[in-house]
Each structure stands twice: as C-alpha cells, then as structure tokens.
Design a protein around this motif. Sequence first.
Motif, mmCIF file in Angstrom:
data_model
loop_
_atom_site.group_PDB
_atom_site.id
_atom_site.type_symbol
_atom_site.label_atom_id
_atom_site.label_comp_id
_atom_site.label_asym_id
_atom_site.label_seq_id
_atom_site.Cartn_x
_atom_site.Cartn_y
_atom_site.Cartn_z
ATOM 1 N N GLU A 11 0.837 -1.208 0.000
ATOM 2 C CA GLU A 11 0.000 0.000 0.000
ATOM 3 C C GLU A 11 0.870 1.256 0.000
ATOM 4 O O GLU A 11 0.627 2.205 -0.756
ATOM 5 N N HIS A 12 1.901 1.260 0.847
ATOM 6 C CA HIS A 12 2.802 2.414 0.886
ATOM 7 C C HIS A 12 3.484 2.620 -0.458
ATOM 8 O O HIS A 12 3.561 3.752 -0.962
ATOM 9 N N LEU A 13 3.954 1.537 -1.070
ATOM 10 C CA LEU A 13 4.615 1.638 -2.366
ATOM 11 C C LEU A 13 3.653 2.179 -3.421
ATOM 12 O O LEU A 13 4.040 2.994 -4.272
ATOM 13 N N ALA A 14 2.404 1.756 -3.372
ATOM 14 C CA ALA A 14 1.408 2.248 -4.329
ATOM 15 C C ALA A 14 1.156 3.740 -4.143
ATOM 16 O O ALA A 14 0.996 4.488 -5.115
ATOM 17 N N PHE A 61 5.740 -8.791 -7.714
ATOM 18 C CA PHE A 61 4.296 -8.590 -7.524
ATOM 19 C C PHE A 61 4.017 -7.224 -6.920
ATOM 20 O O PHE A 61 3.099 -6.511 -7.360
ATOM 21 N N ALA A 62 4.807 -6.824 -5.912
ATOM 22 C CA ALA A 62 4.588 -5.540 -5.245
ATOM 23 C C ALA A 62 4.731 -4.383 -6.233
ATOM 24 O O ALA A 62 3.888 -3.472 -6.273
ATOM 25 N N PHE A 63 5.786 -4.405 -7.045
ATOM 26 C CA PHE A 63 6.012 -3.289 -7.973
ATOM 27 C C PHE A 63 5.043 -3.325 -9.150
ATOM 28 O O PHE A 63 4.567 -2.265 -9.587
ATOM 29 N N ASP A 64 4.742 -4.496 -9.661
ATOM 30 C CA ASP A 64 3.770 -4.578 -10.750
ATOM 31 C C ASP A 64 2.420 -4.042 -10.287
ATOM 32 O O ASP A 64 1.727 -3.319 -11.011
ATOM 33 N N THR A 65 2.046 -4.394 -9.049
ATOM 34 C CA THR A 65 0.774 -3.926 -8.491
ATOM 35 C C THR A 65 0.793 -2.414 -8.293
ATOM 36 O O THR A 65 -0.147 -1.713 -8.683
ATOM 37 N N ALA A 66 1.858 -1.902 -7.685
ATOM 38 C CA ALA A 66 1.942 -0.465 -7.402
ATOM 39 C C ALA A 66 1.923 0.357 -8.688
ATOM 40 O O ALA A 66 1.248 1.391 -8.764
ATOM 41 N N ALA A 123 -6.941 -4.299 -2.633
ATOM 42 C CA ALA A 123 -7.738 -5.418 -2.118
ATOM 43 C C ALA A 123 -7.893 -6.505 -3.174
ATOM 44 O O ALA A 123 -7.750 -7.706 -2.885
ATOM 45 N N THR A 124 -8.146 -6.105 -4.411
ATOM 46 C CA THR A 124 -8.286 -7.074 -5.501
ATOM 47 C C THR A 124 -6.979 -7.806 -5.756
ATOM 48 O O THR A 124 -6.948 -9.027 -5.923
ATOM 49 N N ALA A 125 -5.884 -7.039 -5.791
ATOM 50 C CA ALA A 125 -4.577 -7.643 -6.055
ATOM 51 C C ALA A 125 -4.167 -8.612 -4.949
ATOM 52 O O ALA A 125 -3.639 -9.698 -5.226
ATOM 53 N N MET A 126 -4.400 -8.229 -3.699
ATOM 54 C CA MET A 126 -4.003 -9.089 -2.586
ATOM 55 C C MET A 126 -4.833 -10.374 -2.551
ATOM 56 O O MET A 126 -4.313 -11.438 -2.207
ATOM 57 N N ALA A 127 -6.117 -10.270 -2.906
ATOM 58 C CA ALA A 127 -6.945 -11.481 -2.948
ATOM 59 C C ALA A 127 -6.406 -12.460 -3.980
ATOM 60 O O ALA A 127 -6.312 -13.672 -3.723
ATOM 61 N N ALA A 128 -6.031 -11.936 -5.146
ATOM 62 C CA ALA A 128 -5.476 -12.798 -6.193
ATOM 63 C C ALA A 128 -4.135 -13.389 -5.763
ATOM 64 O O ALA A 128 -3.845 -14.566 -6.010
ATOM 65 N N TRP A 129 -3.294 -12.563 -5.119
ATOM 66 C CA TRP A 129 -1.983 -13.041 -4.647
ATOM 67 C C TRP A 129 -2.148 -14.136 -3.596
ATOM 68 O O TRP A 129 -1.480 -15.171 -3.660
ATOM 69 N N ASN A 130 -3.024 -13.905 -2.628
ATOM 70 C CA ASN A 130 -3.246 -14.895 -1.583
ATOM 71 C C ASN A 130 -3.742 -16.214 -2.169
ATOM 72 O O ASN A 130 -3.346 -17.300 -1.730
ATOM 73 N N GLU A 131 -4.628 -16.109 -3.168
ATOM 74 C CA GLU A 131 -5.148 -17.323 -3.801
ATOM 75 C C GLU A 131 -4.016 -18.104 -4.462
ATOM 76 O O GLU A 131 -3.953 -19.336 -4.354
ATOM 77 N N ARG A 132 -3.110 -17.389 -5.142
ATOM 78 C CA ARG A 132 -1.978 -18.080 -5.778
ATOM 79 C C ARG A 132 -1.064 -18.722 -4.738
ATOM 80 O O ARG A 132 -0.563 -19.824 -4.940
ATOM 81 N N GLN A 133 -0.854 -18.008 -3.633
ATOM 82 C CA GLN A 133 0.027 -18.545 -2.597
ATOM 83 C C GLN A 133 -0.594 -19.736 -1.882
ATOM 84 O O GLN A 133 0.112 -20.642 -1.435
ATOM 85 N N LEU A 134 -1.923 -19.743 -1.778
ATOM 86 C CA LEU A 134 -2.603 -20.832 -1.074
ATOM 87 C C LEU A 134 -2.835 -22.051 -1.961
ATOM 88 O O LEU A 134 -3.123 -23.137 -1.453
ATOM 89 N N ALA A 135 -2.737 -21.874 -3.271
ATOM 90 C CA ALA A 135 -3.061 -22.966 -4.194
ATOM 91 C C ALA A 135 -2.307 -24.262 -3.881
ATOM 92 O O ALA A 135 -2.915 -25.337 -3.835
ATOM 93 N N PRO A 136 -0.969 -24.227 -3.636
ATOM 94 C CA PRO A 136 -0.270 -25.480 -3.310
ATOM 95 C C PRO A 136 -0.792 -26.121 -2.026
ATOM 96 O O PRO A 136 -0.917 -27.351 -1.951
#
Length: 374
Positions: free
Chosen positions: A67-70, A108-113, A290-303
């Motif tokens: 959020e700060h980076l964004a 991910f952080a920079f692409d999102t920001a 919020a949208t980006a973090m939901a997608a990131w969390n889903e990818r991280q939780l997939a395994p």
Amino acid sequence: MEAWQDCFDDDALVRLGFDAFVRIATCNRWEVILQLPEGIDLDGARHLLAVPGYARPYAYMGEAAIEHLALVASSIDALNPGEDQVVRQVREAYSRAKARGVSGSLAFAFDTALRIARRVRHEVELAPVNTSLFSLVRPEIEAILVPGVGAAVLGAGEMGTLAATILANIEGVRLTVFNRTLARAQQLATSLRAEARALEEFPTGGAGIRVLVCTTPVRDLVDAEALDRLPDLRLIVDLGLPRNVAAQAARERGVRVLDIDTLQEAGAQRRGALRERLAVAEGLVLEELATAMAAWNERQLAPAIRRLQEWIDHTIETTIAERGSGAGMELLAEDRERLARRVLHVPVKGLRALAREYGLEAARVFLAEAGLAE
C-alpha cells in the motif's frame, strides 16, 4: 535522507545480507523495498538499516508495504502531489532491480503499485502532465526573472531538464545549462535555445545570473567562492542530492535558498487544495490493492489447497480400504470424489478467510499445525 543514501548502495545492502531489494531515491526520500532474508525479521532489518545519530527508519511489512509503495508510485504522498517524476523514478528503480534478477513477491509488489499508479493517473486529475517538484517554486522564480536577466541550471538529468524547460519558457530570460557531460548539456540547450557549458566551468560567466537551479550529485558545489563570483544572484533552488549549496554562505550574501525543507510549506498548501481529489485517489489505491491481494493470496494458497485435497482423498481411500468391500463401501467408493469436495469446502473456506483477514502468515500457522506445511 542523504545519510541513508550515502551509506546503503547496492553493494552495502548485499553485505548486510539482503539479496532481493529495490532502492528508490527521489528528491525527498530514500527507501529500500526488500524481501526479508531467512533469520532477519522486520525489527532486525530496521536495526541493520539505521544510521547512527539519526532516527530509526520507518518500516512496513506485507500488505501495508505494498500500500505504501502504491501511494509513492501514484505520487499521492509526494511533496508535490501528482508529480510525474516520482512514478518514473519508481519504474526505473524496478527496471534496474529486474536486471539483477528480482522476482517473486517483490515483482508482484512493484507490478501492483505501478498498475495502481496508472489507474490513479488516468482517473484522478492531481496535476498537469510534467508537473514536478520544481513546479512548486515556479511562481517565486517568475517574480524575479524579468526580461533580460540570466538563469542557470546545474545538471541536465531528469530534474535539470524539467527545470530548464520551465525557465526557457519565461519570456526574455537568458538560460545557461551546465552539465558534467558537455554533449548532454548541448543537446538540451539546443532544444531550448539556451547556452551550454561544462560543469567544470561553473561559475565562469556567472555575471547576470539571478536564479540558479541545482540538480547535481555534487555536495557544496555552490560554495562561498562560487557565490562571490555570482554578484547578481538572488535565488537558488537546491534540488540536488546531496545538497549542492553551502546554504549558510548563501544566506550571508543575501541569497535566498529554497531546498526540500523550505518547499514543504508550498507542498502542504497544494495538498490542502487537493484534499478531495487525494481522498478519491487513495480510495482507488485501496480498491485495487484489495483485488490484487486477494489474487496473490489465492496463488500462494493454491499449493496448500492441493495438499489438503490430496490428504482428504488419501484419508477417504484409506478408510474404504480398512473397512473392506461390501455394498455400502462400494457405494461410498463411487461417491468418494463428491464426498471429498464437500469435506474440502469448509477448511478451504476457512483457510482463505484467515489469509484475507490476518495475512498469509496466519494461514501458514494453520497449515503447520495441521501438518500440511511445505
């Protein structure tokens, strides 16, 4: 801020144990966005990046860091909100880091920001195109520069180019551009119908210069000796890192110096005027994040979800095998895939909620306790 930039170049950060990082340096901030190495927590990183005699650096972690980076990339919290230069500096810092192989969560952080910054720029009018930190001092400069007087810019980088372009558009001003690489100064000067000189010549030819803009990386380039050779000088805008001007020597000679510290008030006034638009921009940041973090969390939780599904499948198969064959067991075997999906639904829903509300670390604790961690 200069203290941190002087102490922590890429090599210094590597020696401290950080191998995945992006350094961002602007006129009024120095930040390092990094992945914490194994064995170093947030407080440990702050301690390593502290400079004796200065306050400990602020620190953000996880979603708060993105959020700060964004907010930085969107120029929402810039000294002059909406200035274009900040997002370019963030983008260039990220490009340099990618060349070193930075990827994963930092990417991910920079692409999102940067994606958020593009949306904010497109939907919220915070400033005209090519607004910069230098734009804050333009009214004061224009009050001093009457037709026939001189102005000079030290440095032909991005900030120097912006400053020179603004000065060249003031009617009747004689502009000189000094730069370490004369060819670069000549290229800029030609486009602006100005004069070009090598930086080593400064302050030769200083007579008649009433306004001086400094954007070089040379500390105290404008010292007492140089000031004595600039008899007509009235105003210096020092945007260099480190500071280019011996400020006390300038004040003793009646020359006003505007630097980052003195620009704070002008920036605060403009921020007040933009209060409602800044609120809209911040709302967009939070929505996109919020949208980006939901997608990131889903990818991280997939395994982990796959491991959980495999465990449930294995448990059902084992139970069937232990109970032996029979009509009831054969029917159960036929329906085991549907049963596995139904059993999987509740823990997966809870796992996603944990990650959403408390972060991925909370979800990882759950998985570790369940014996499903990697």
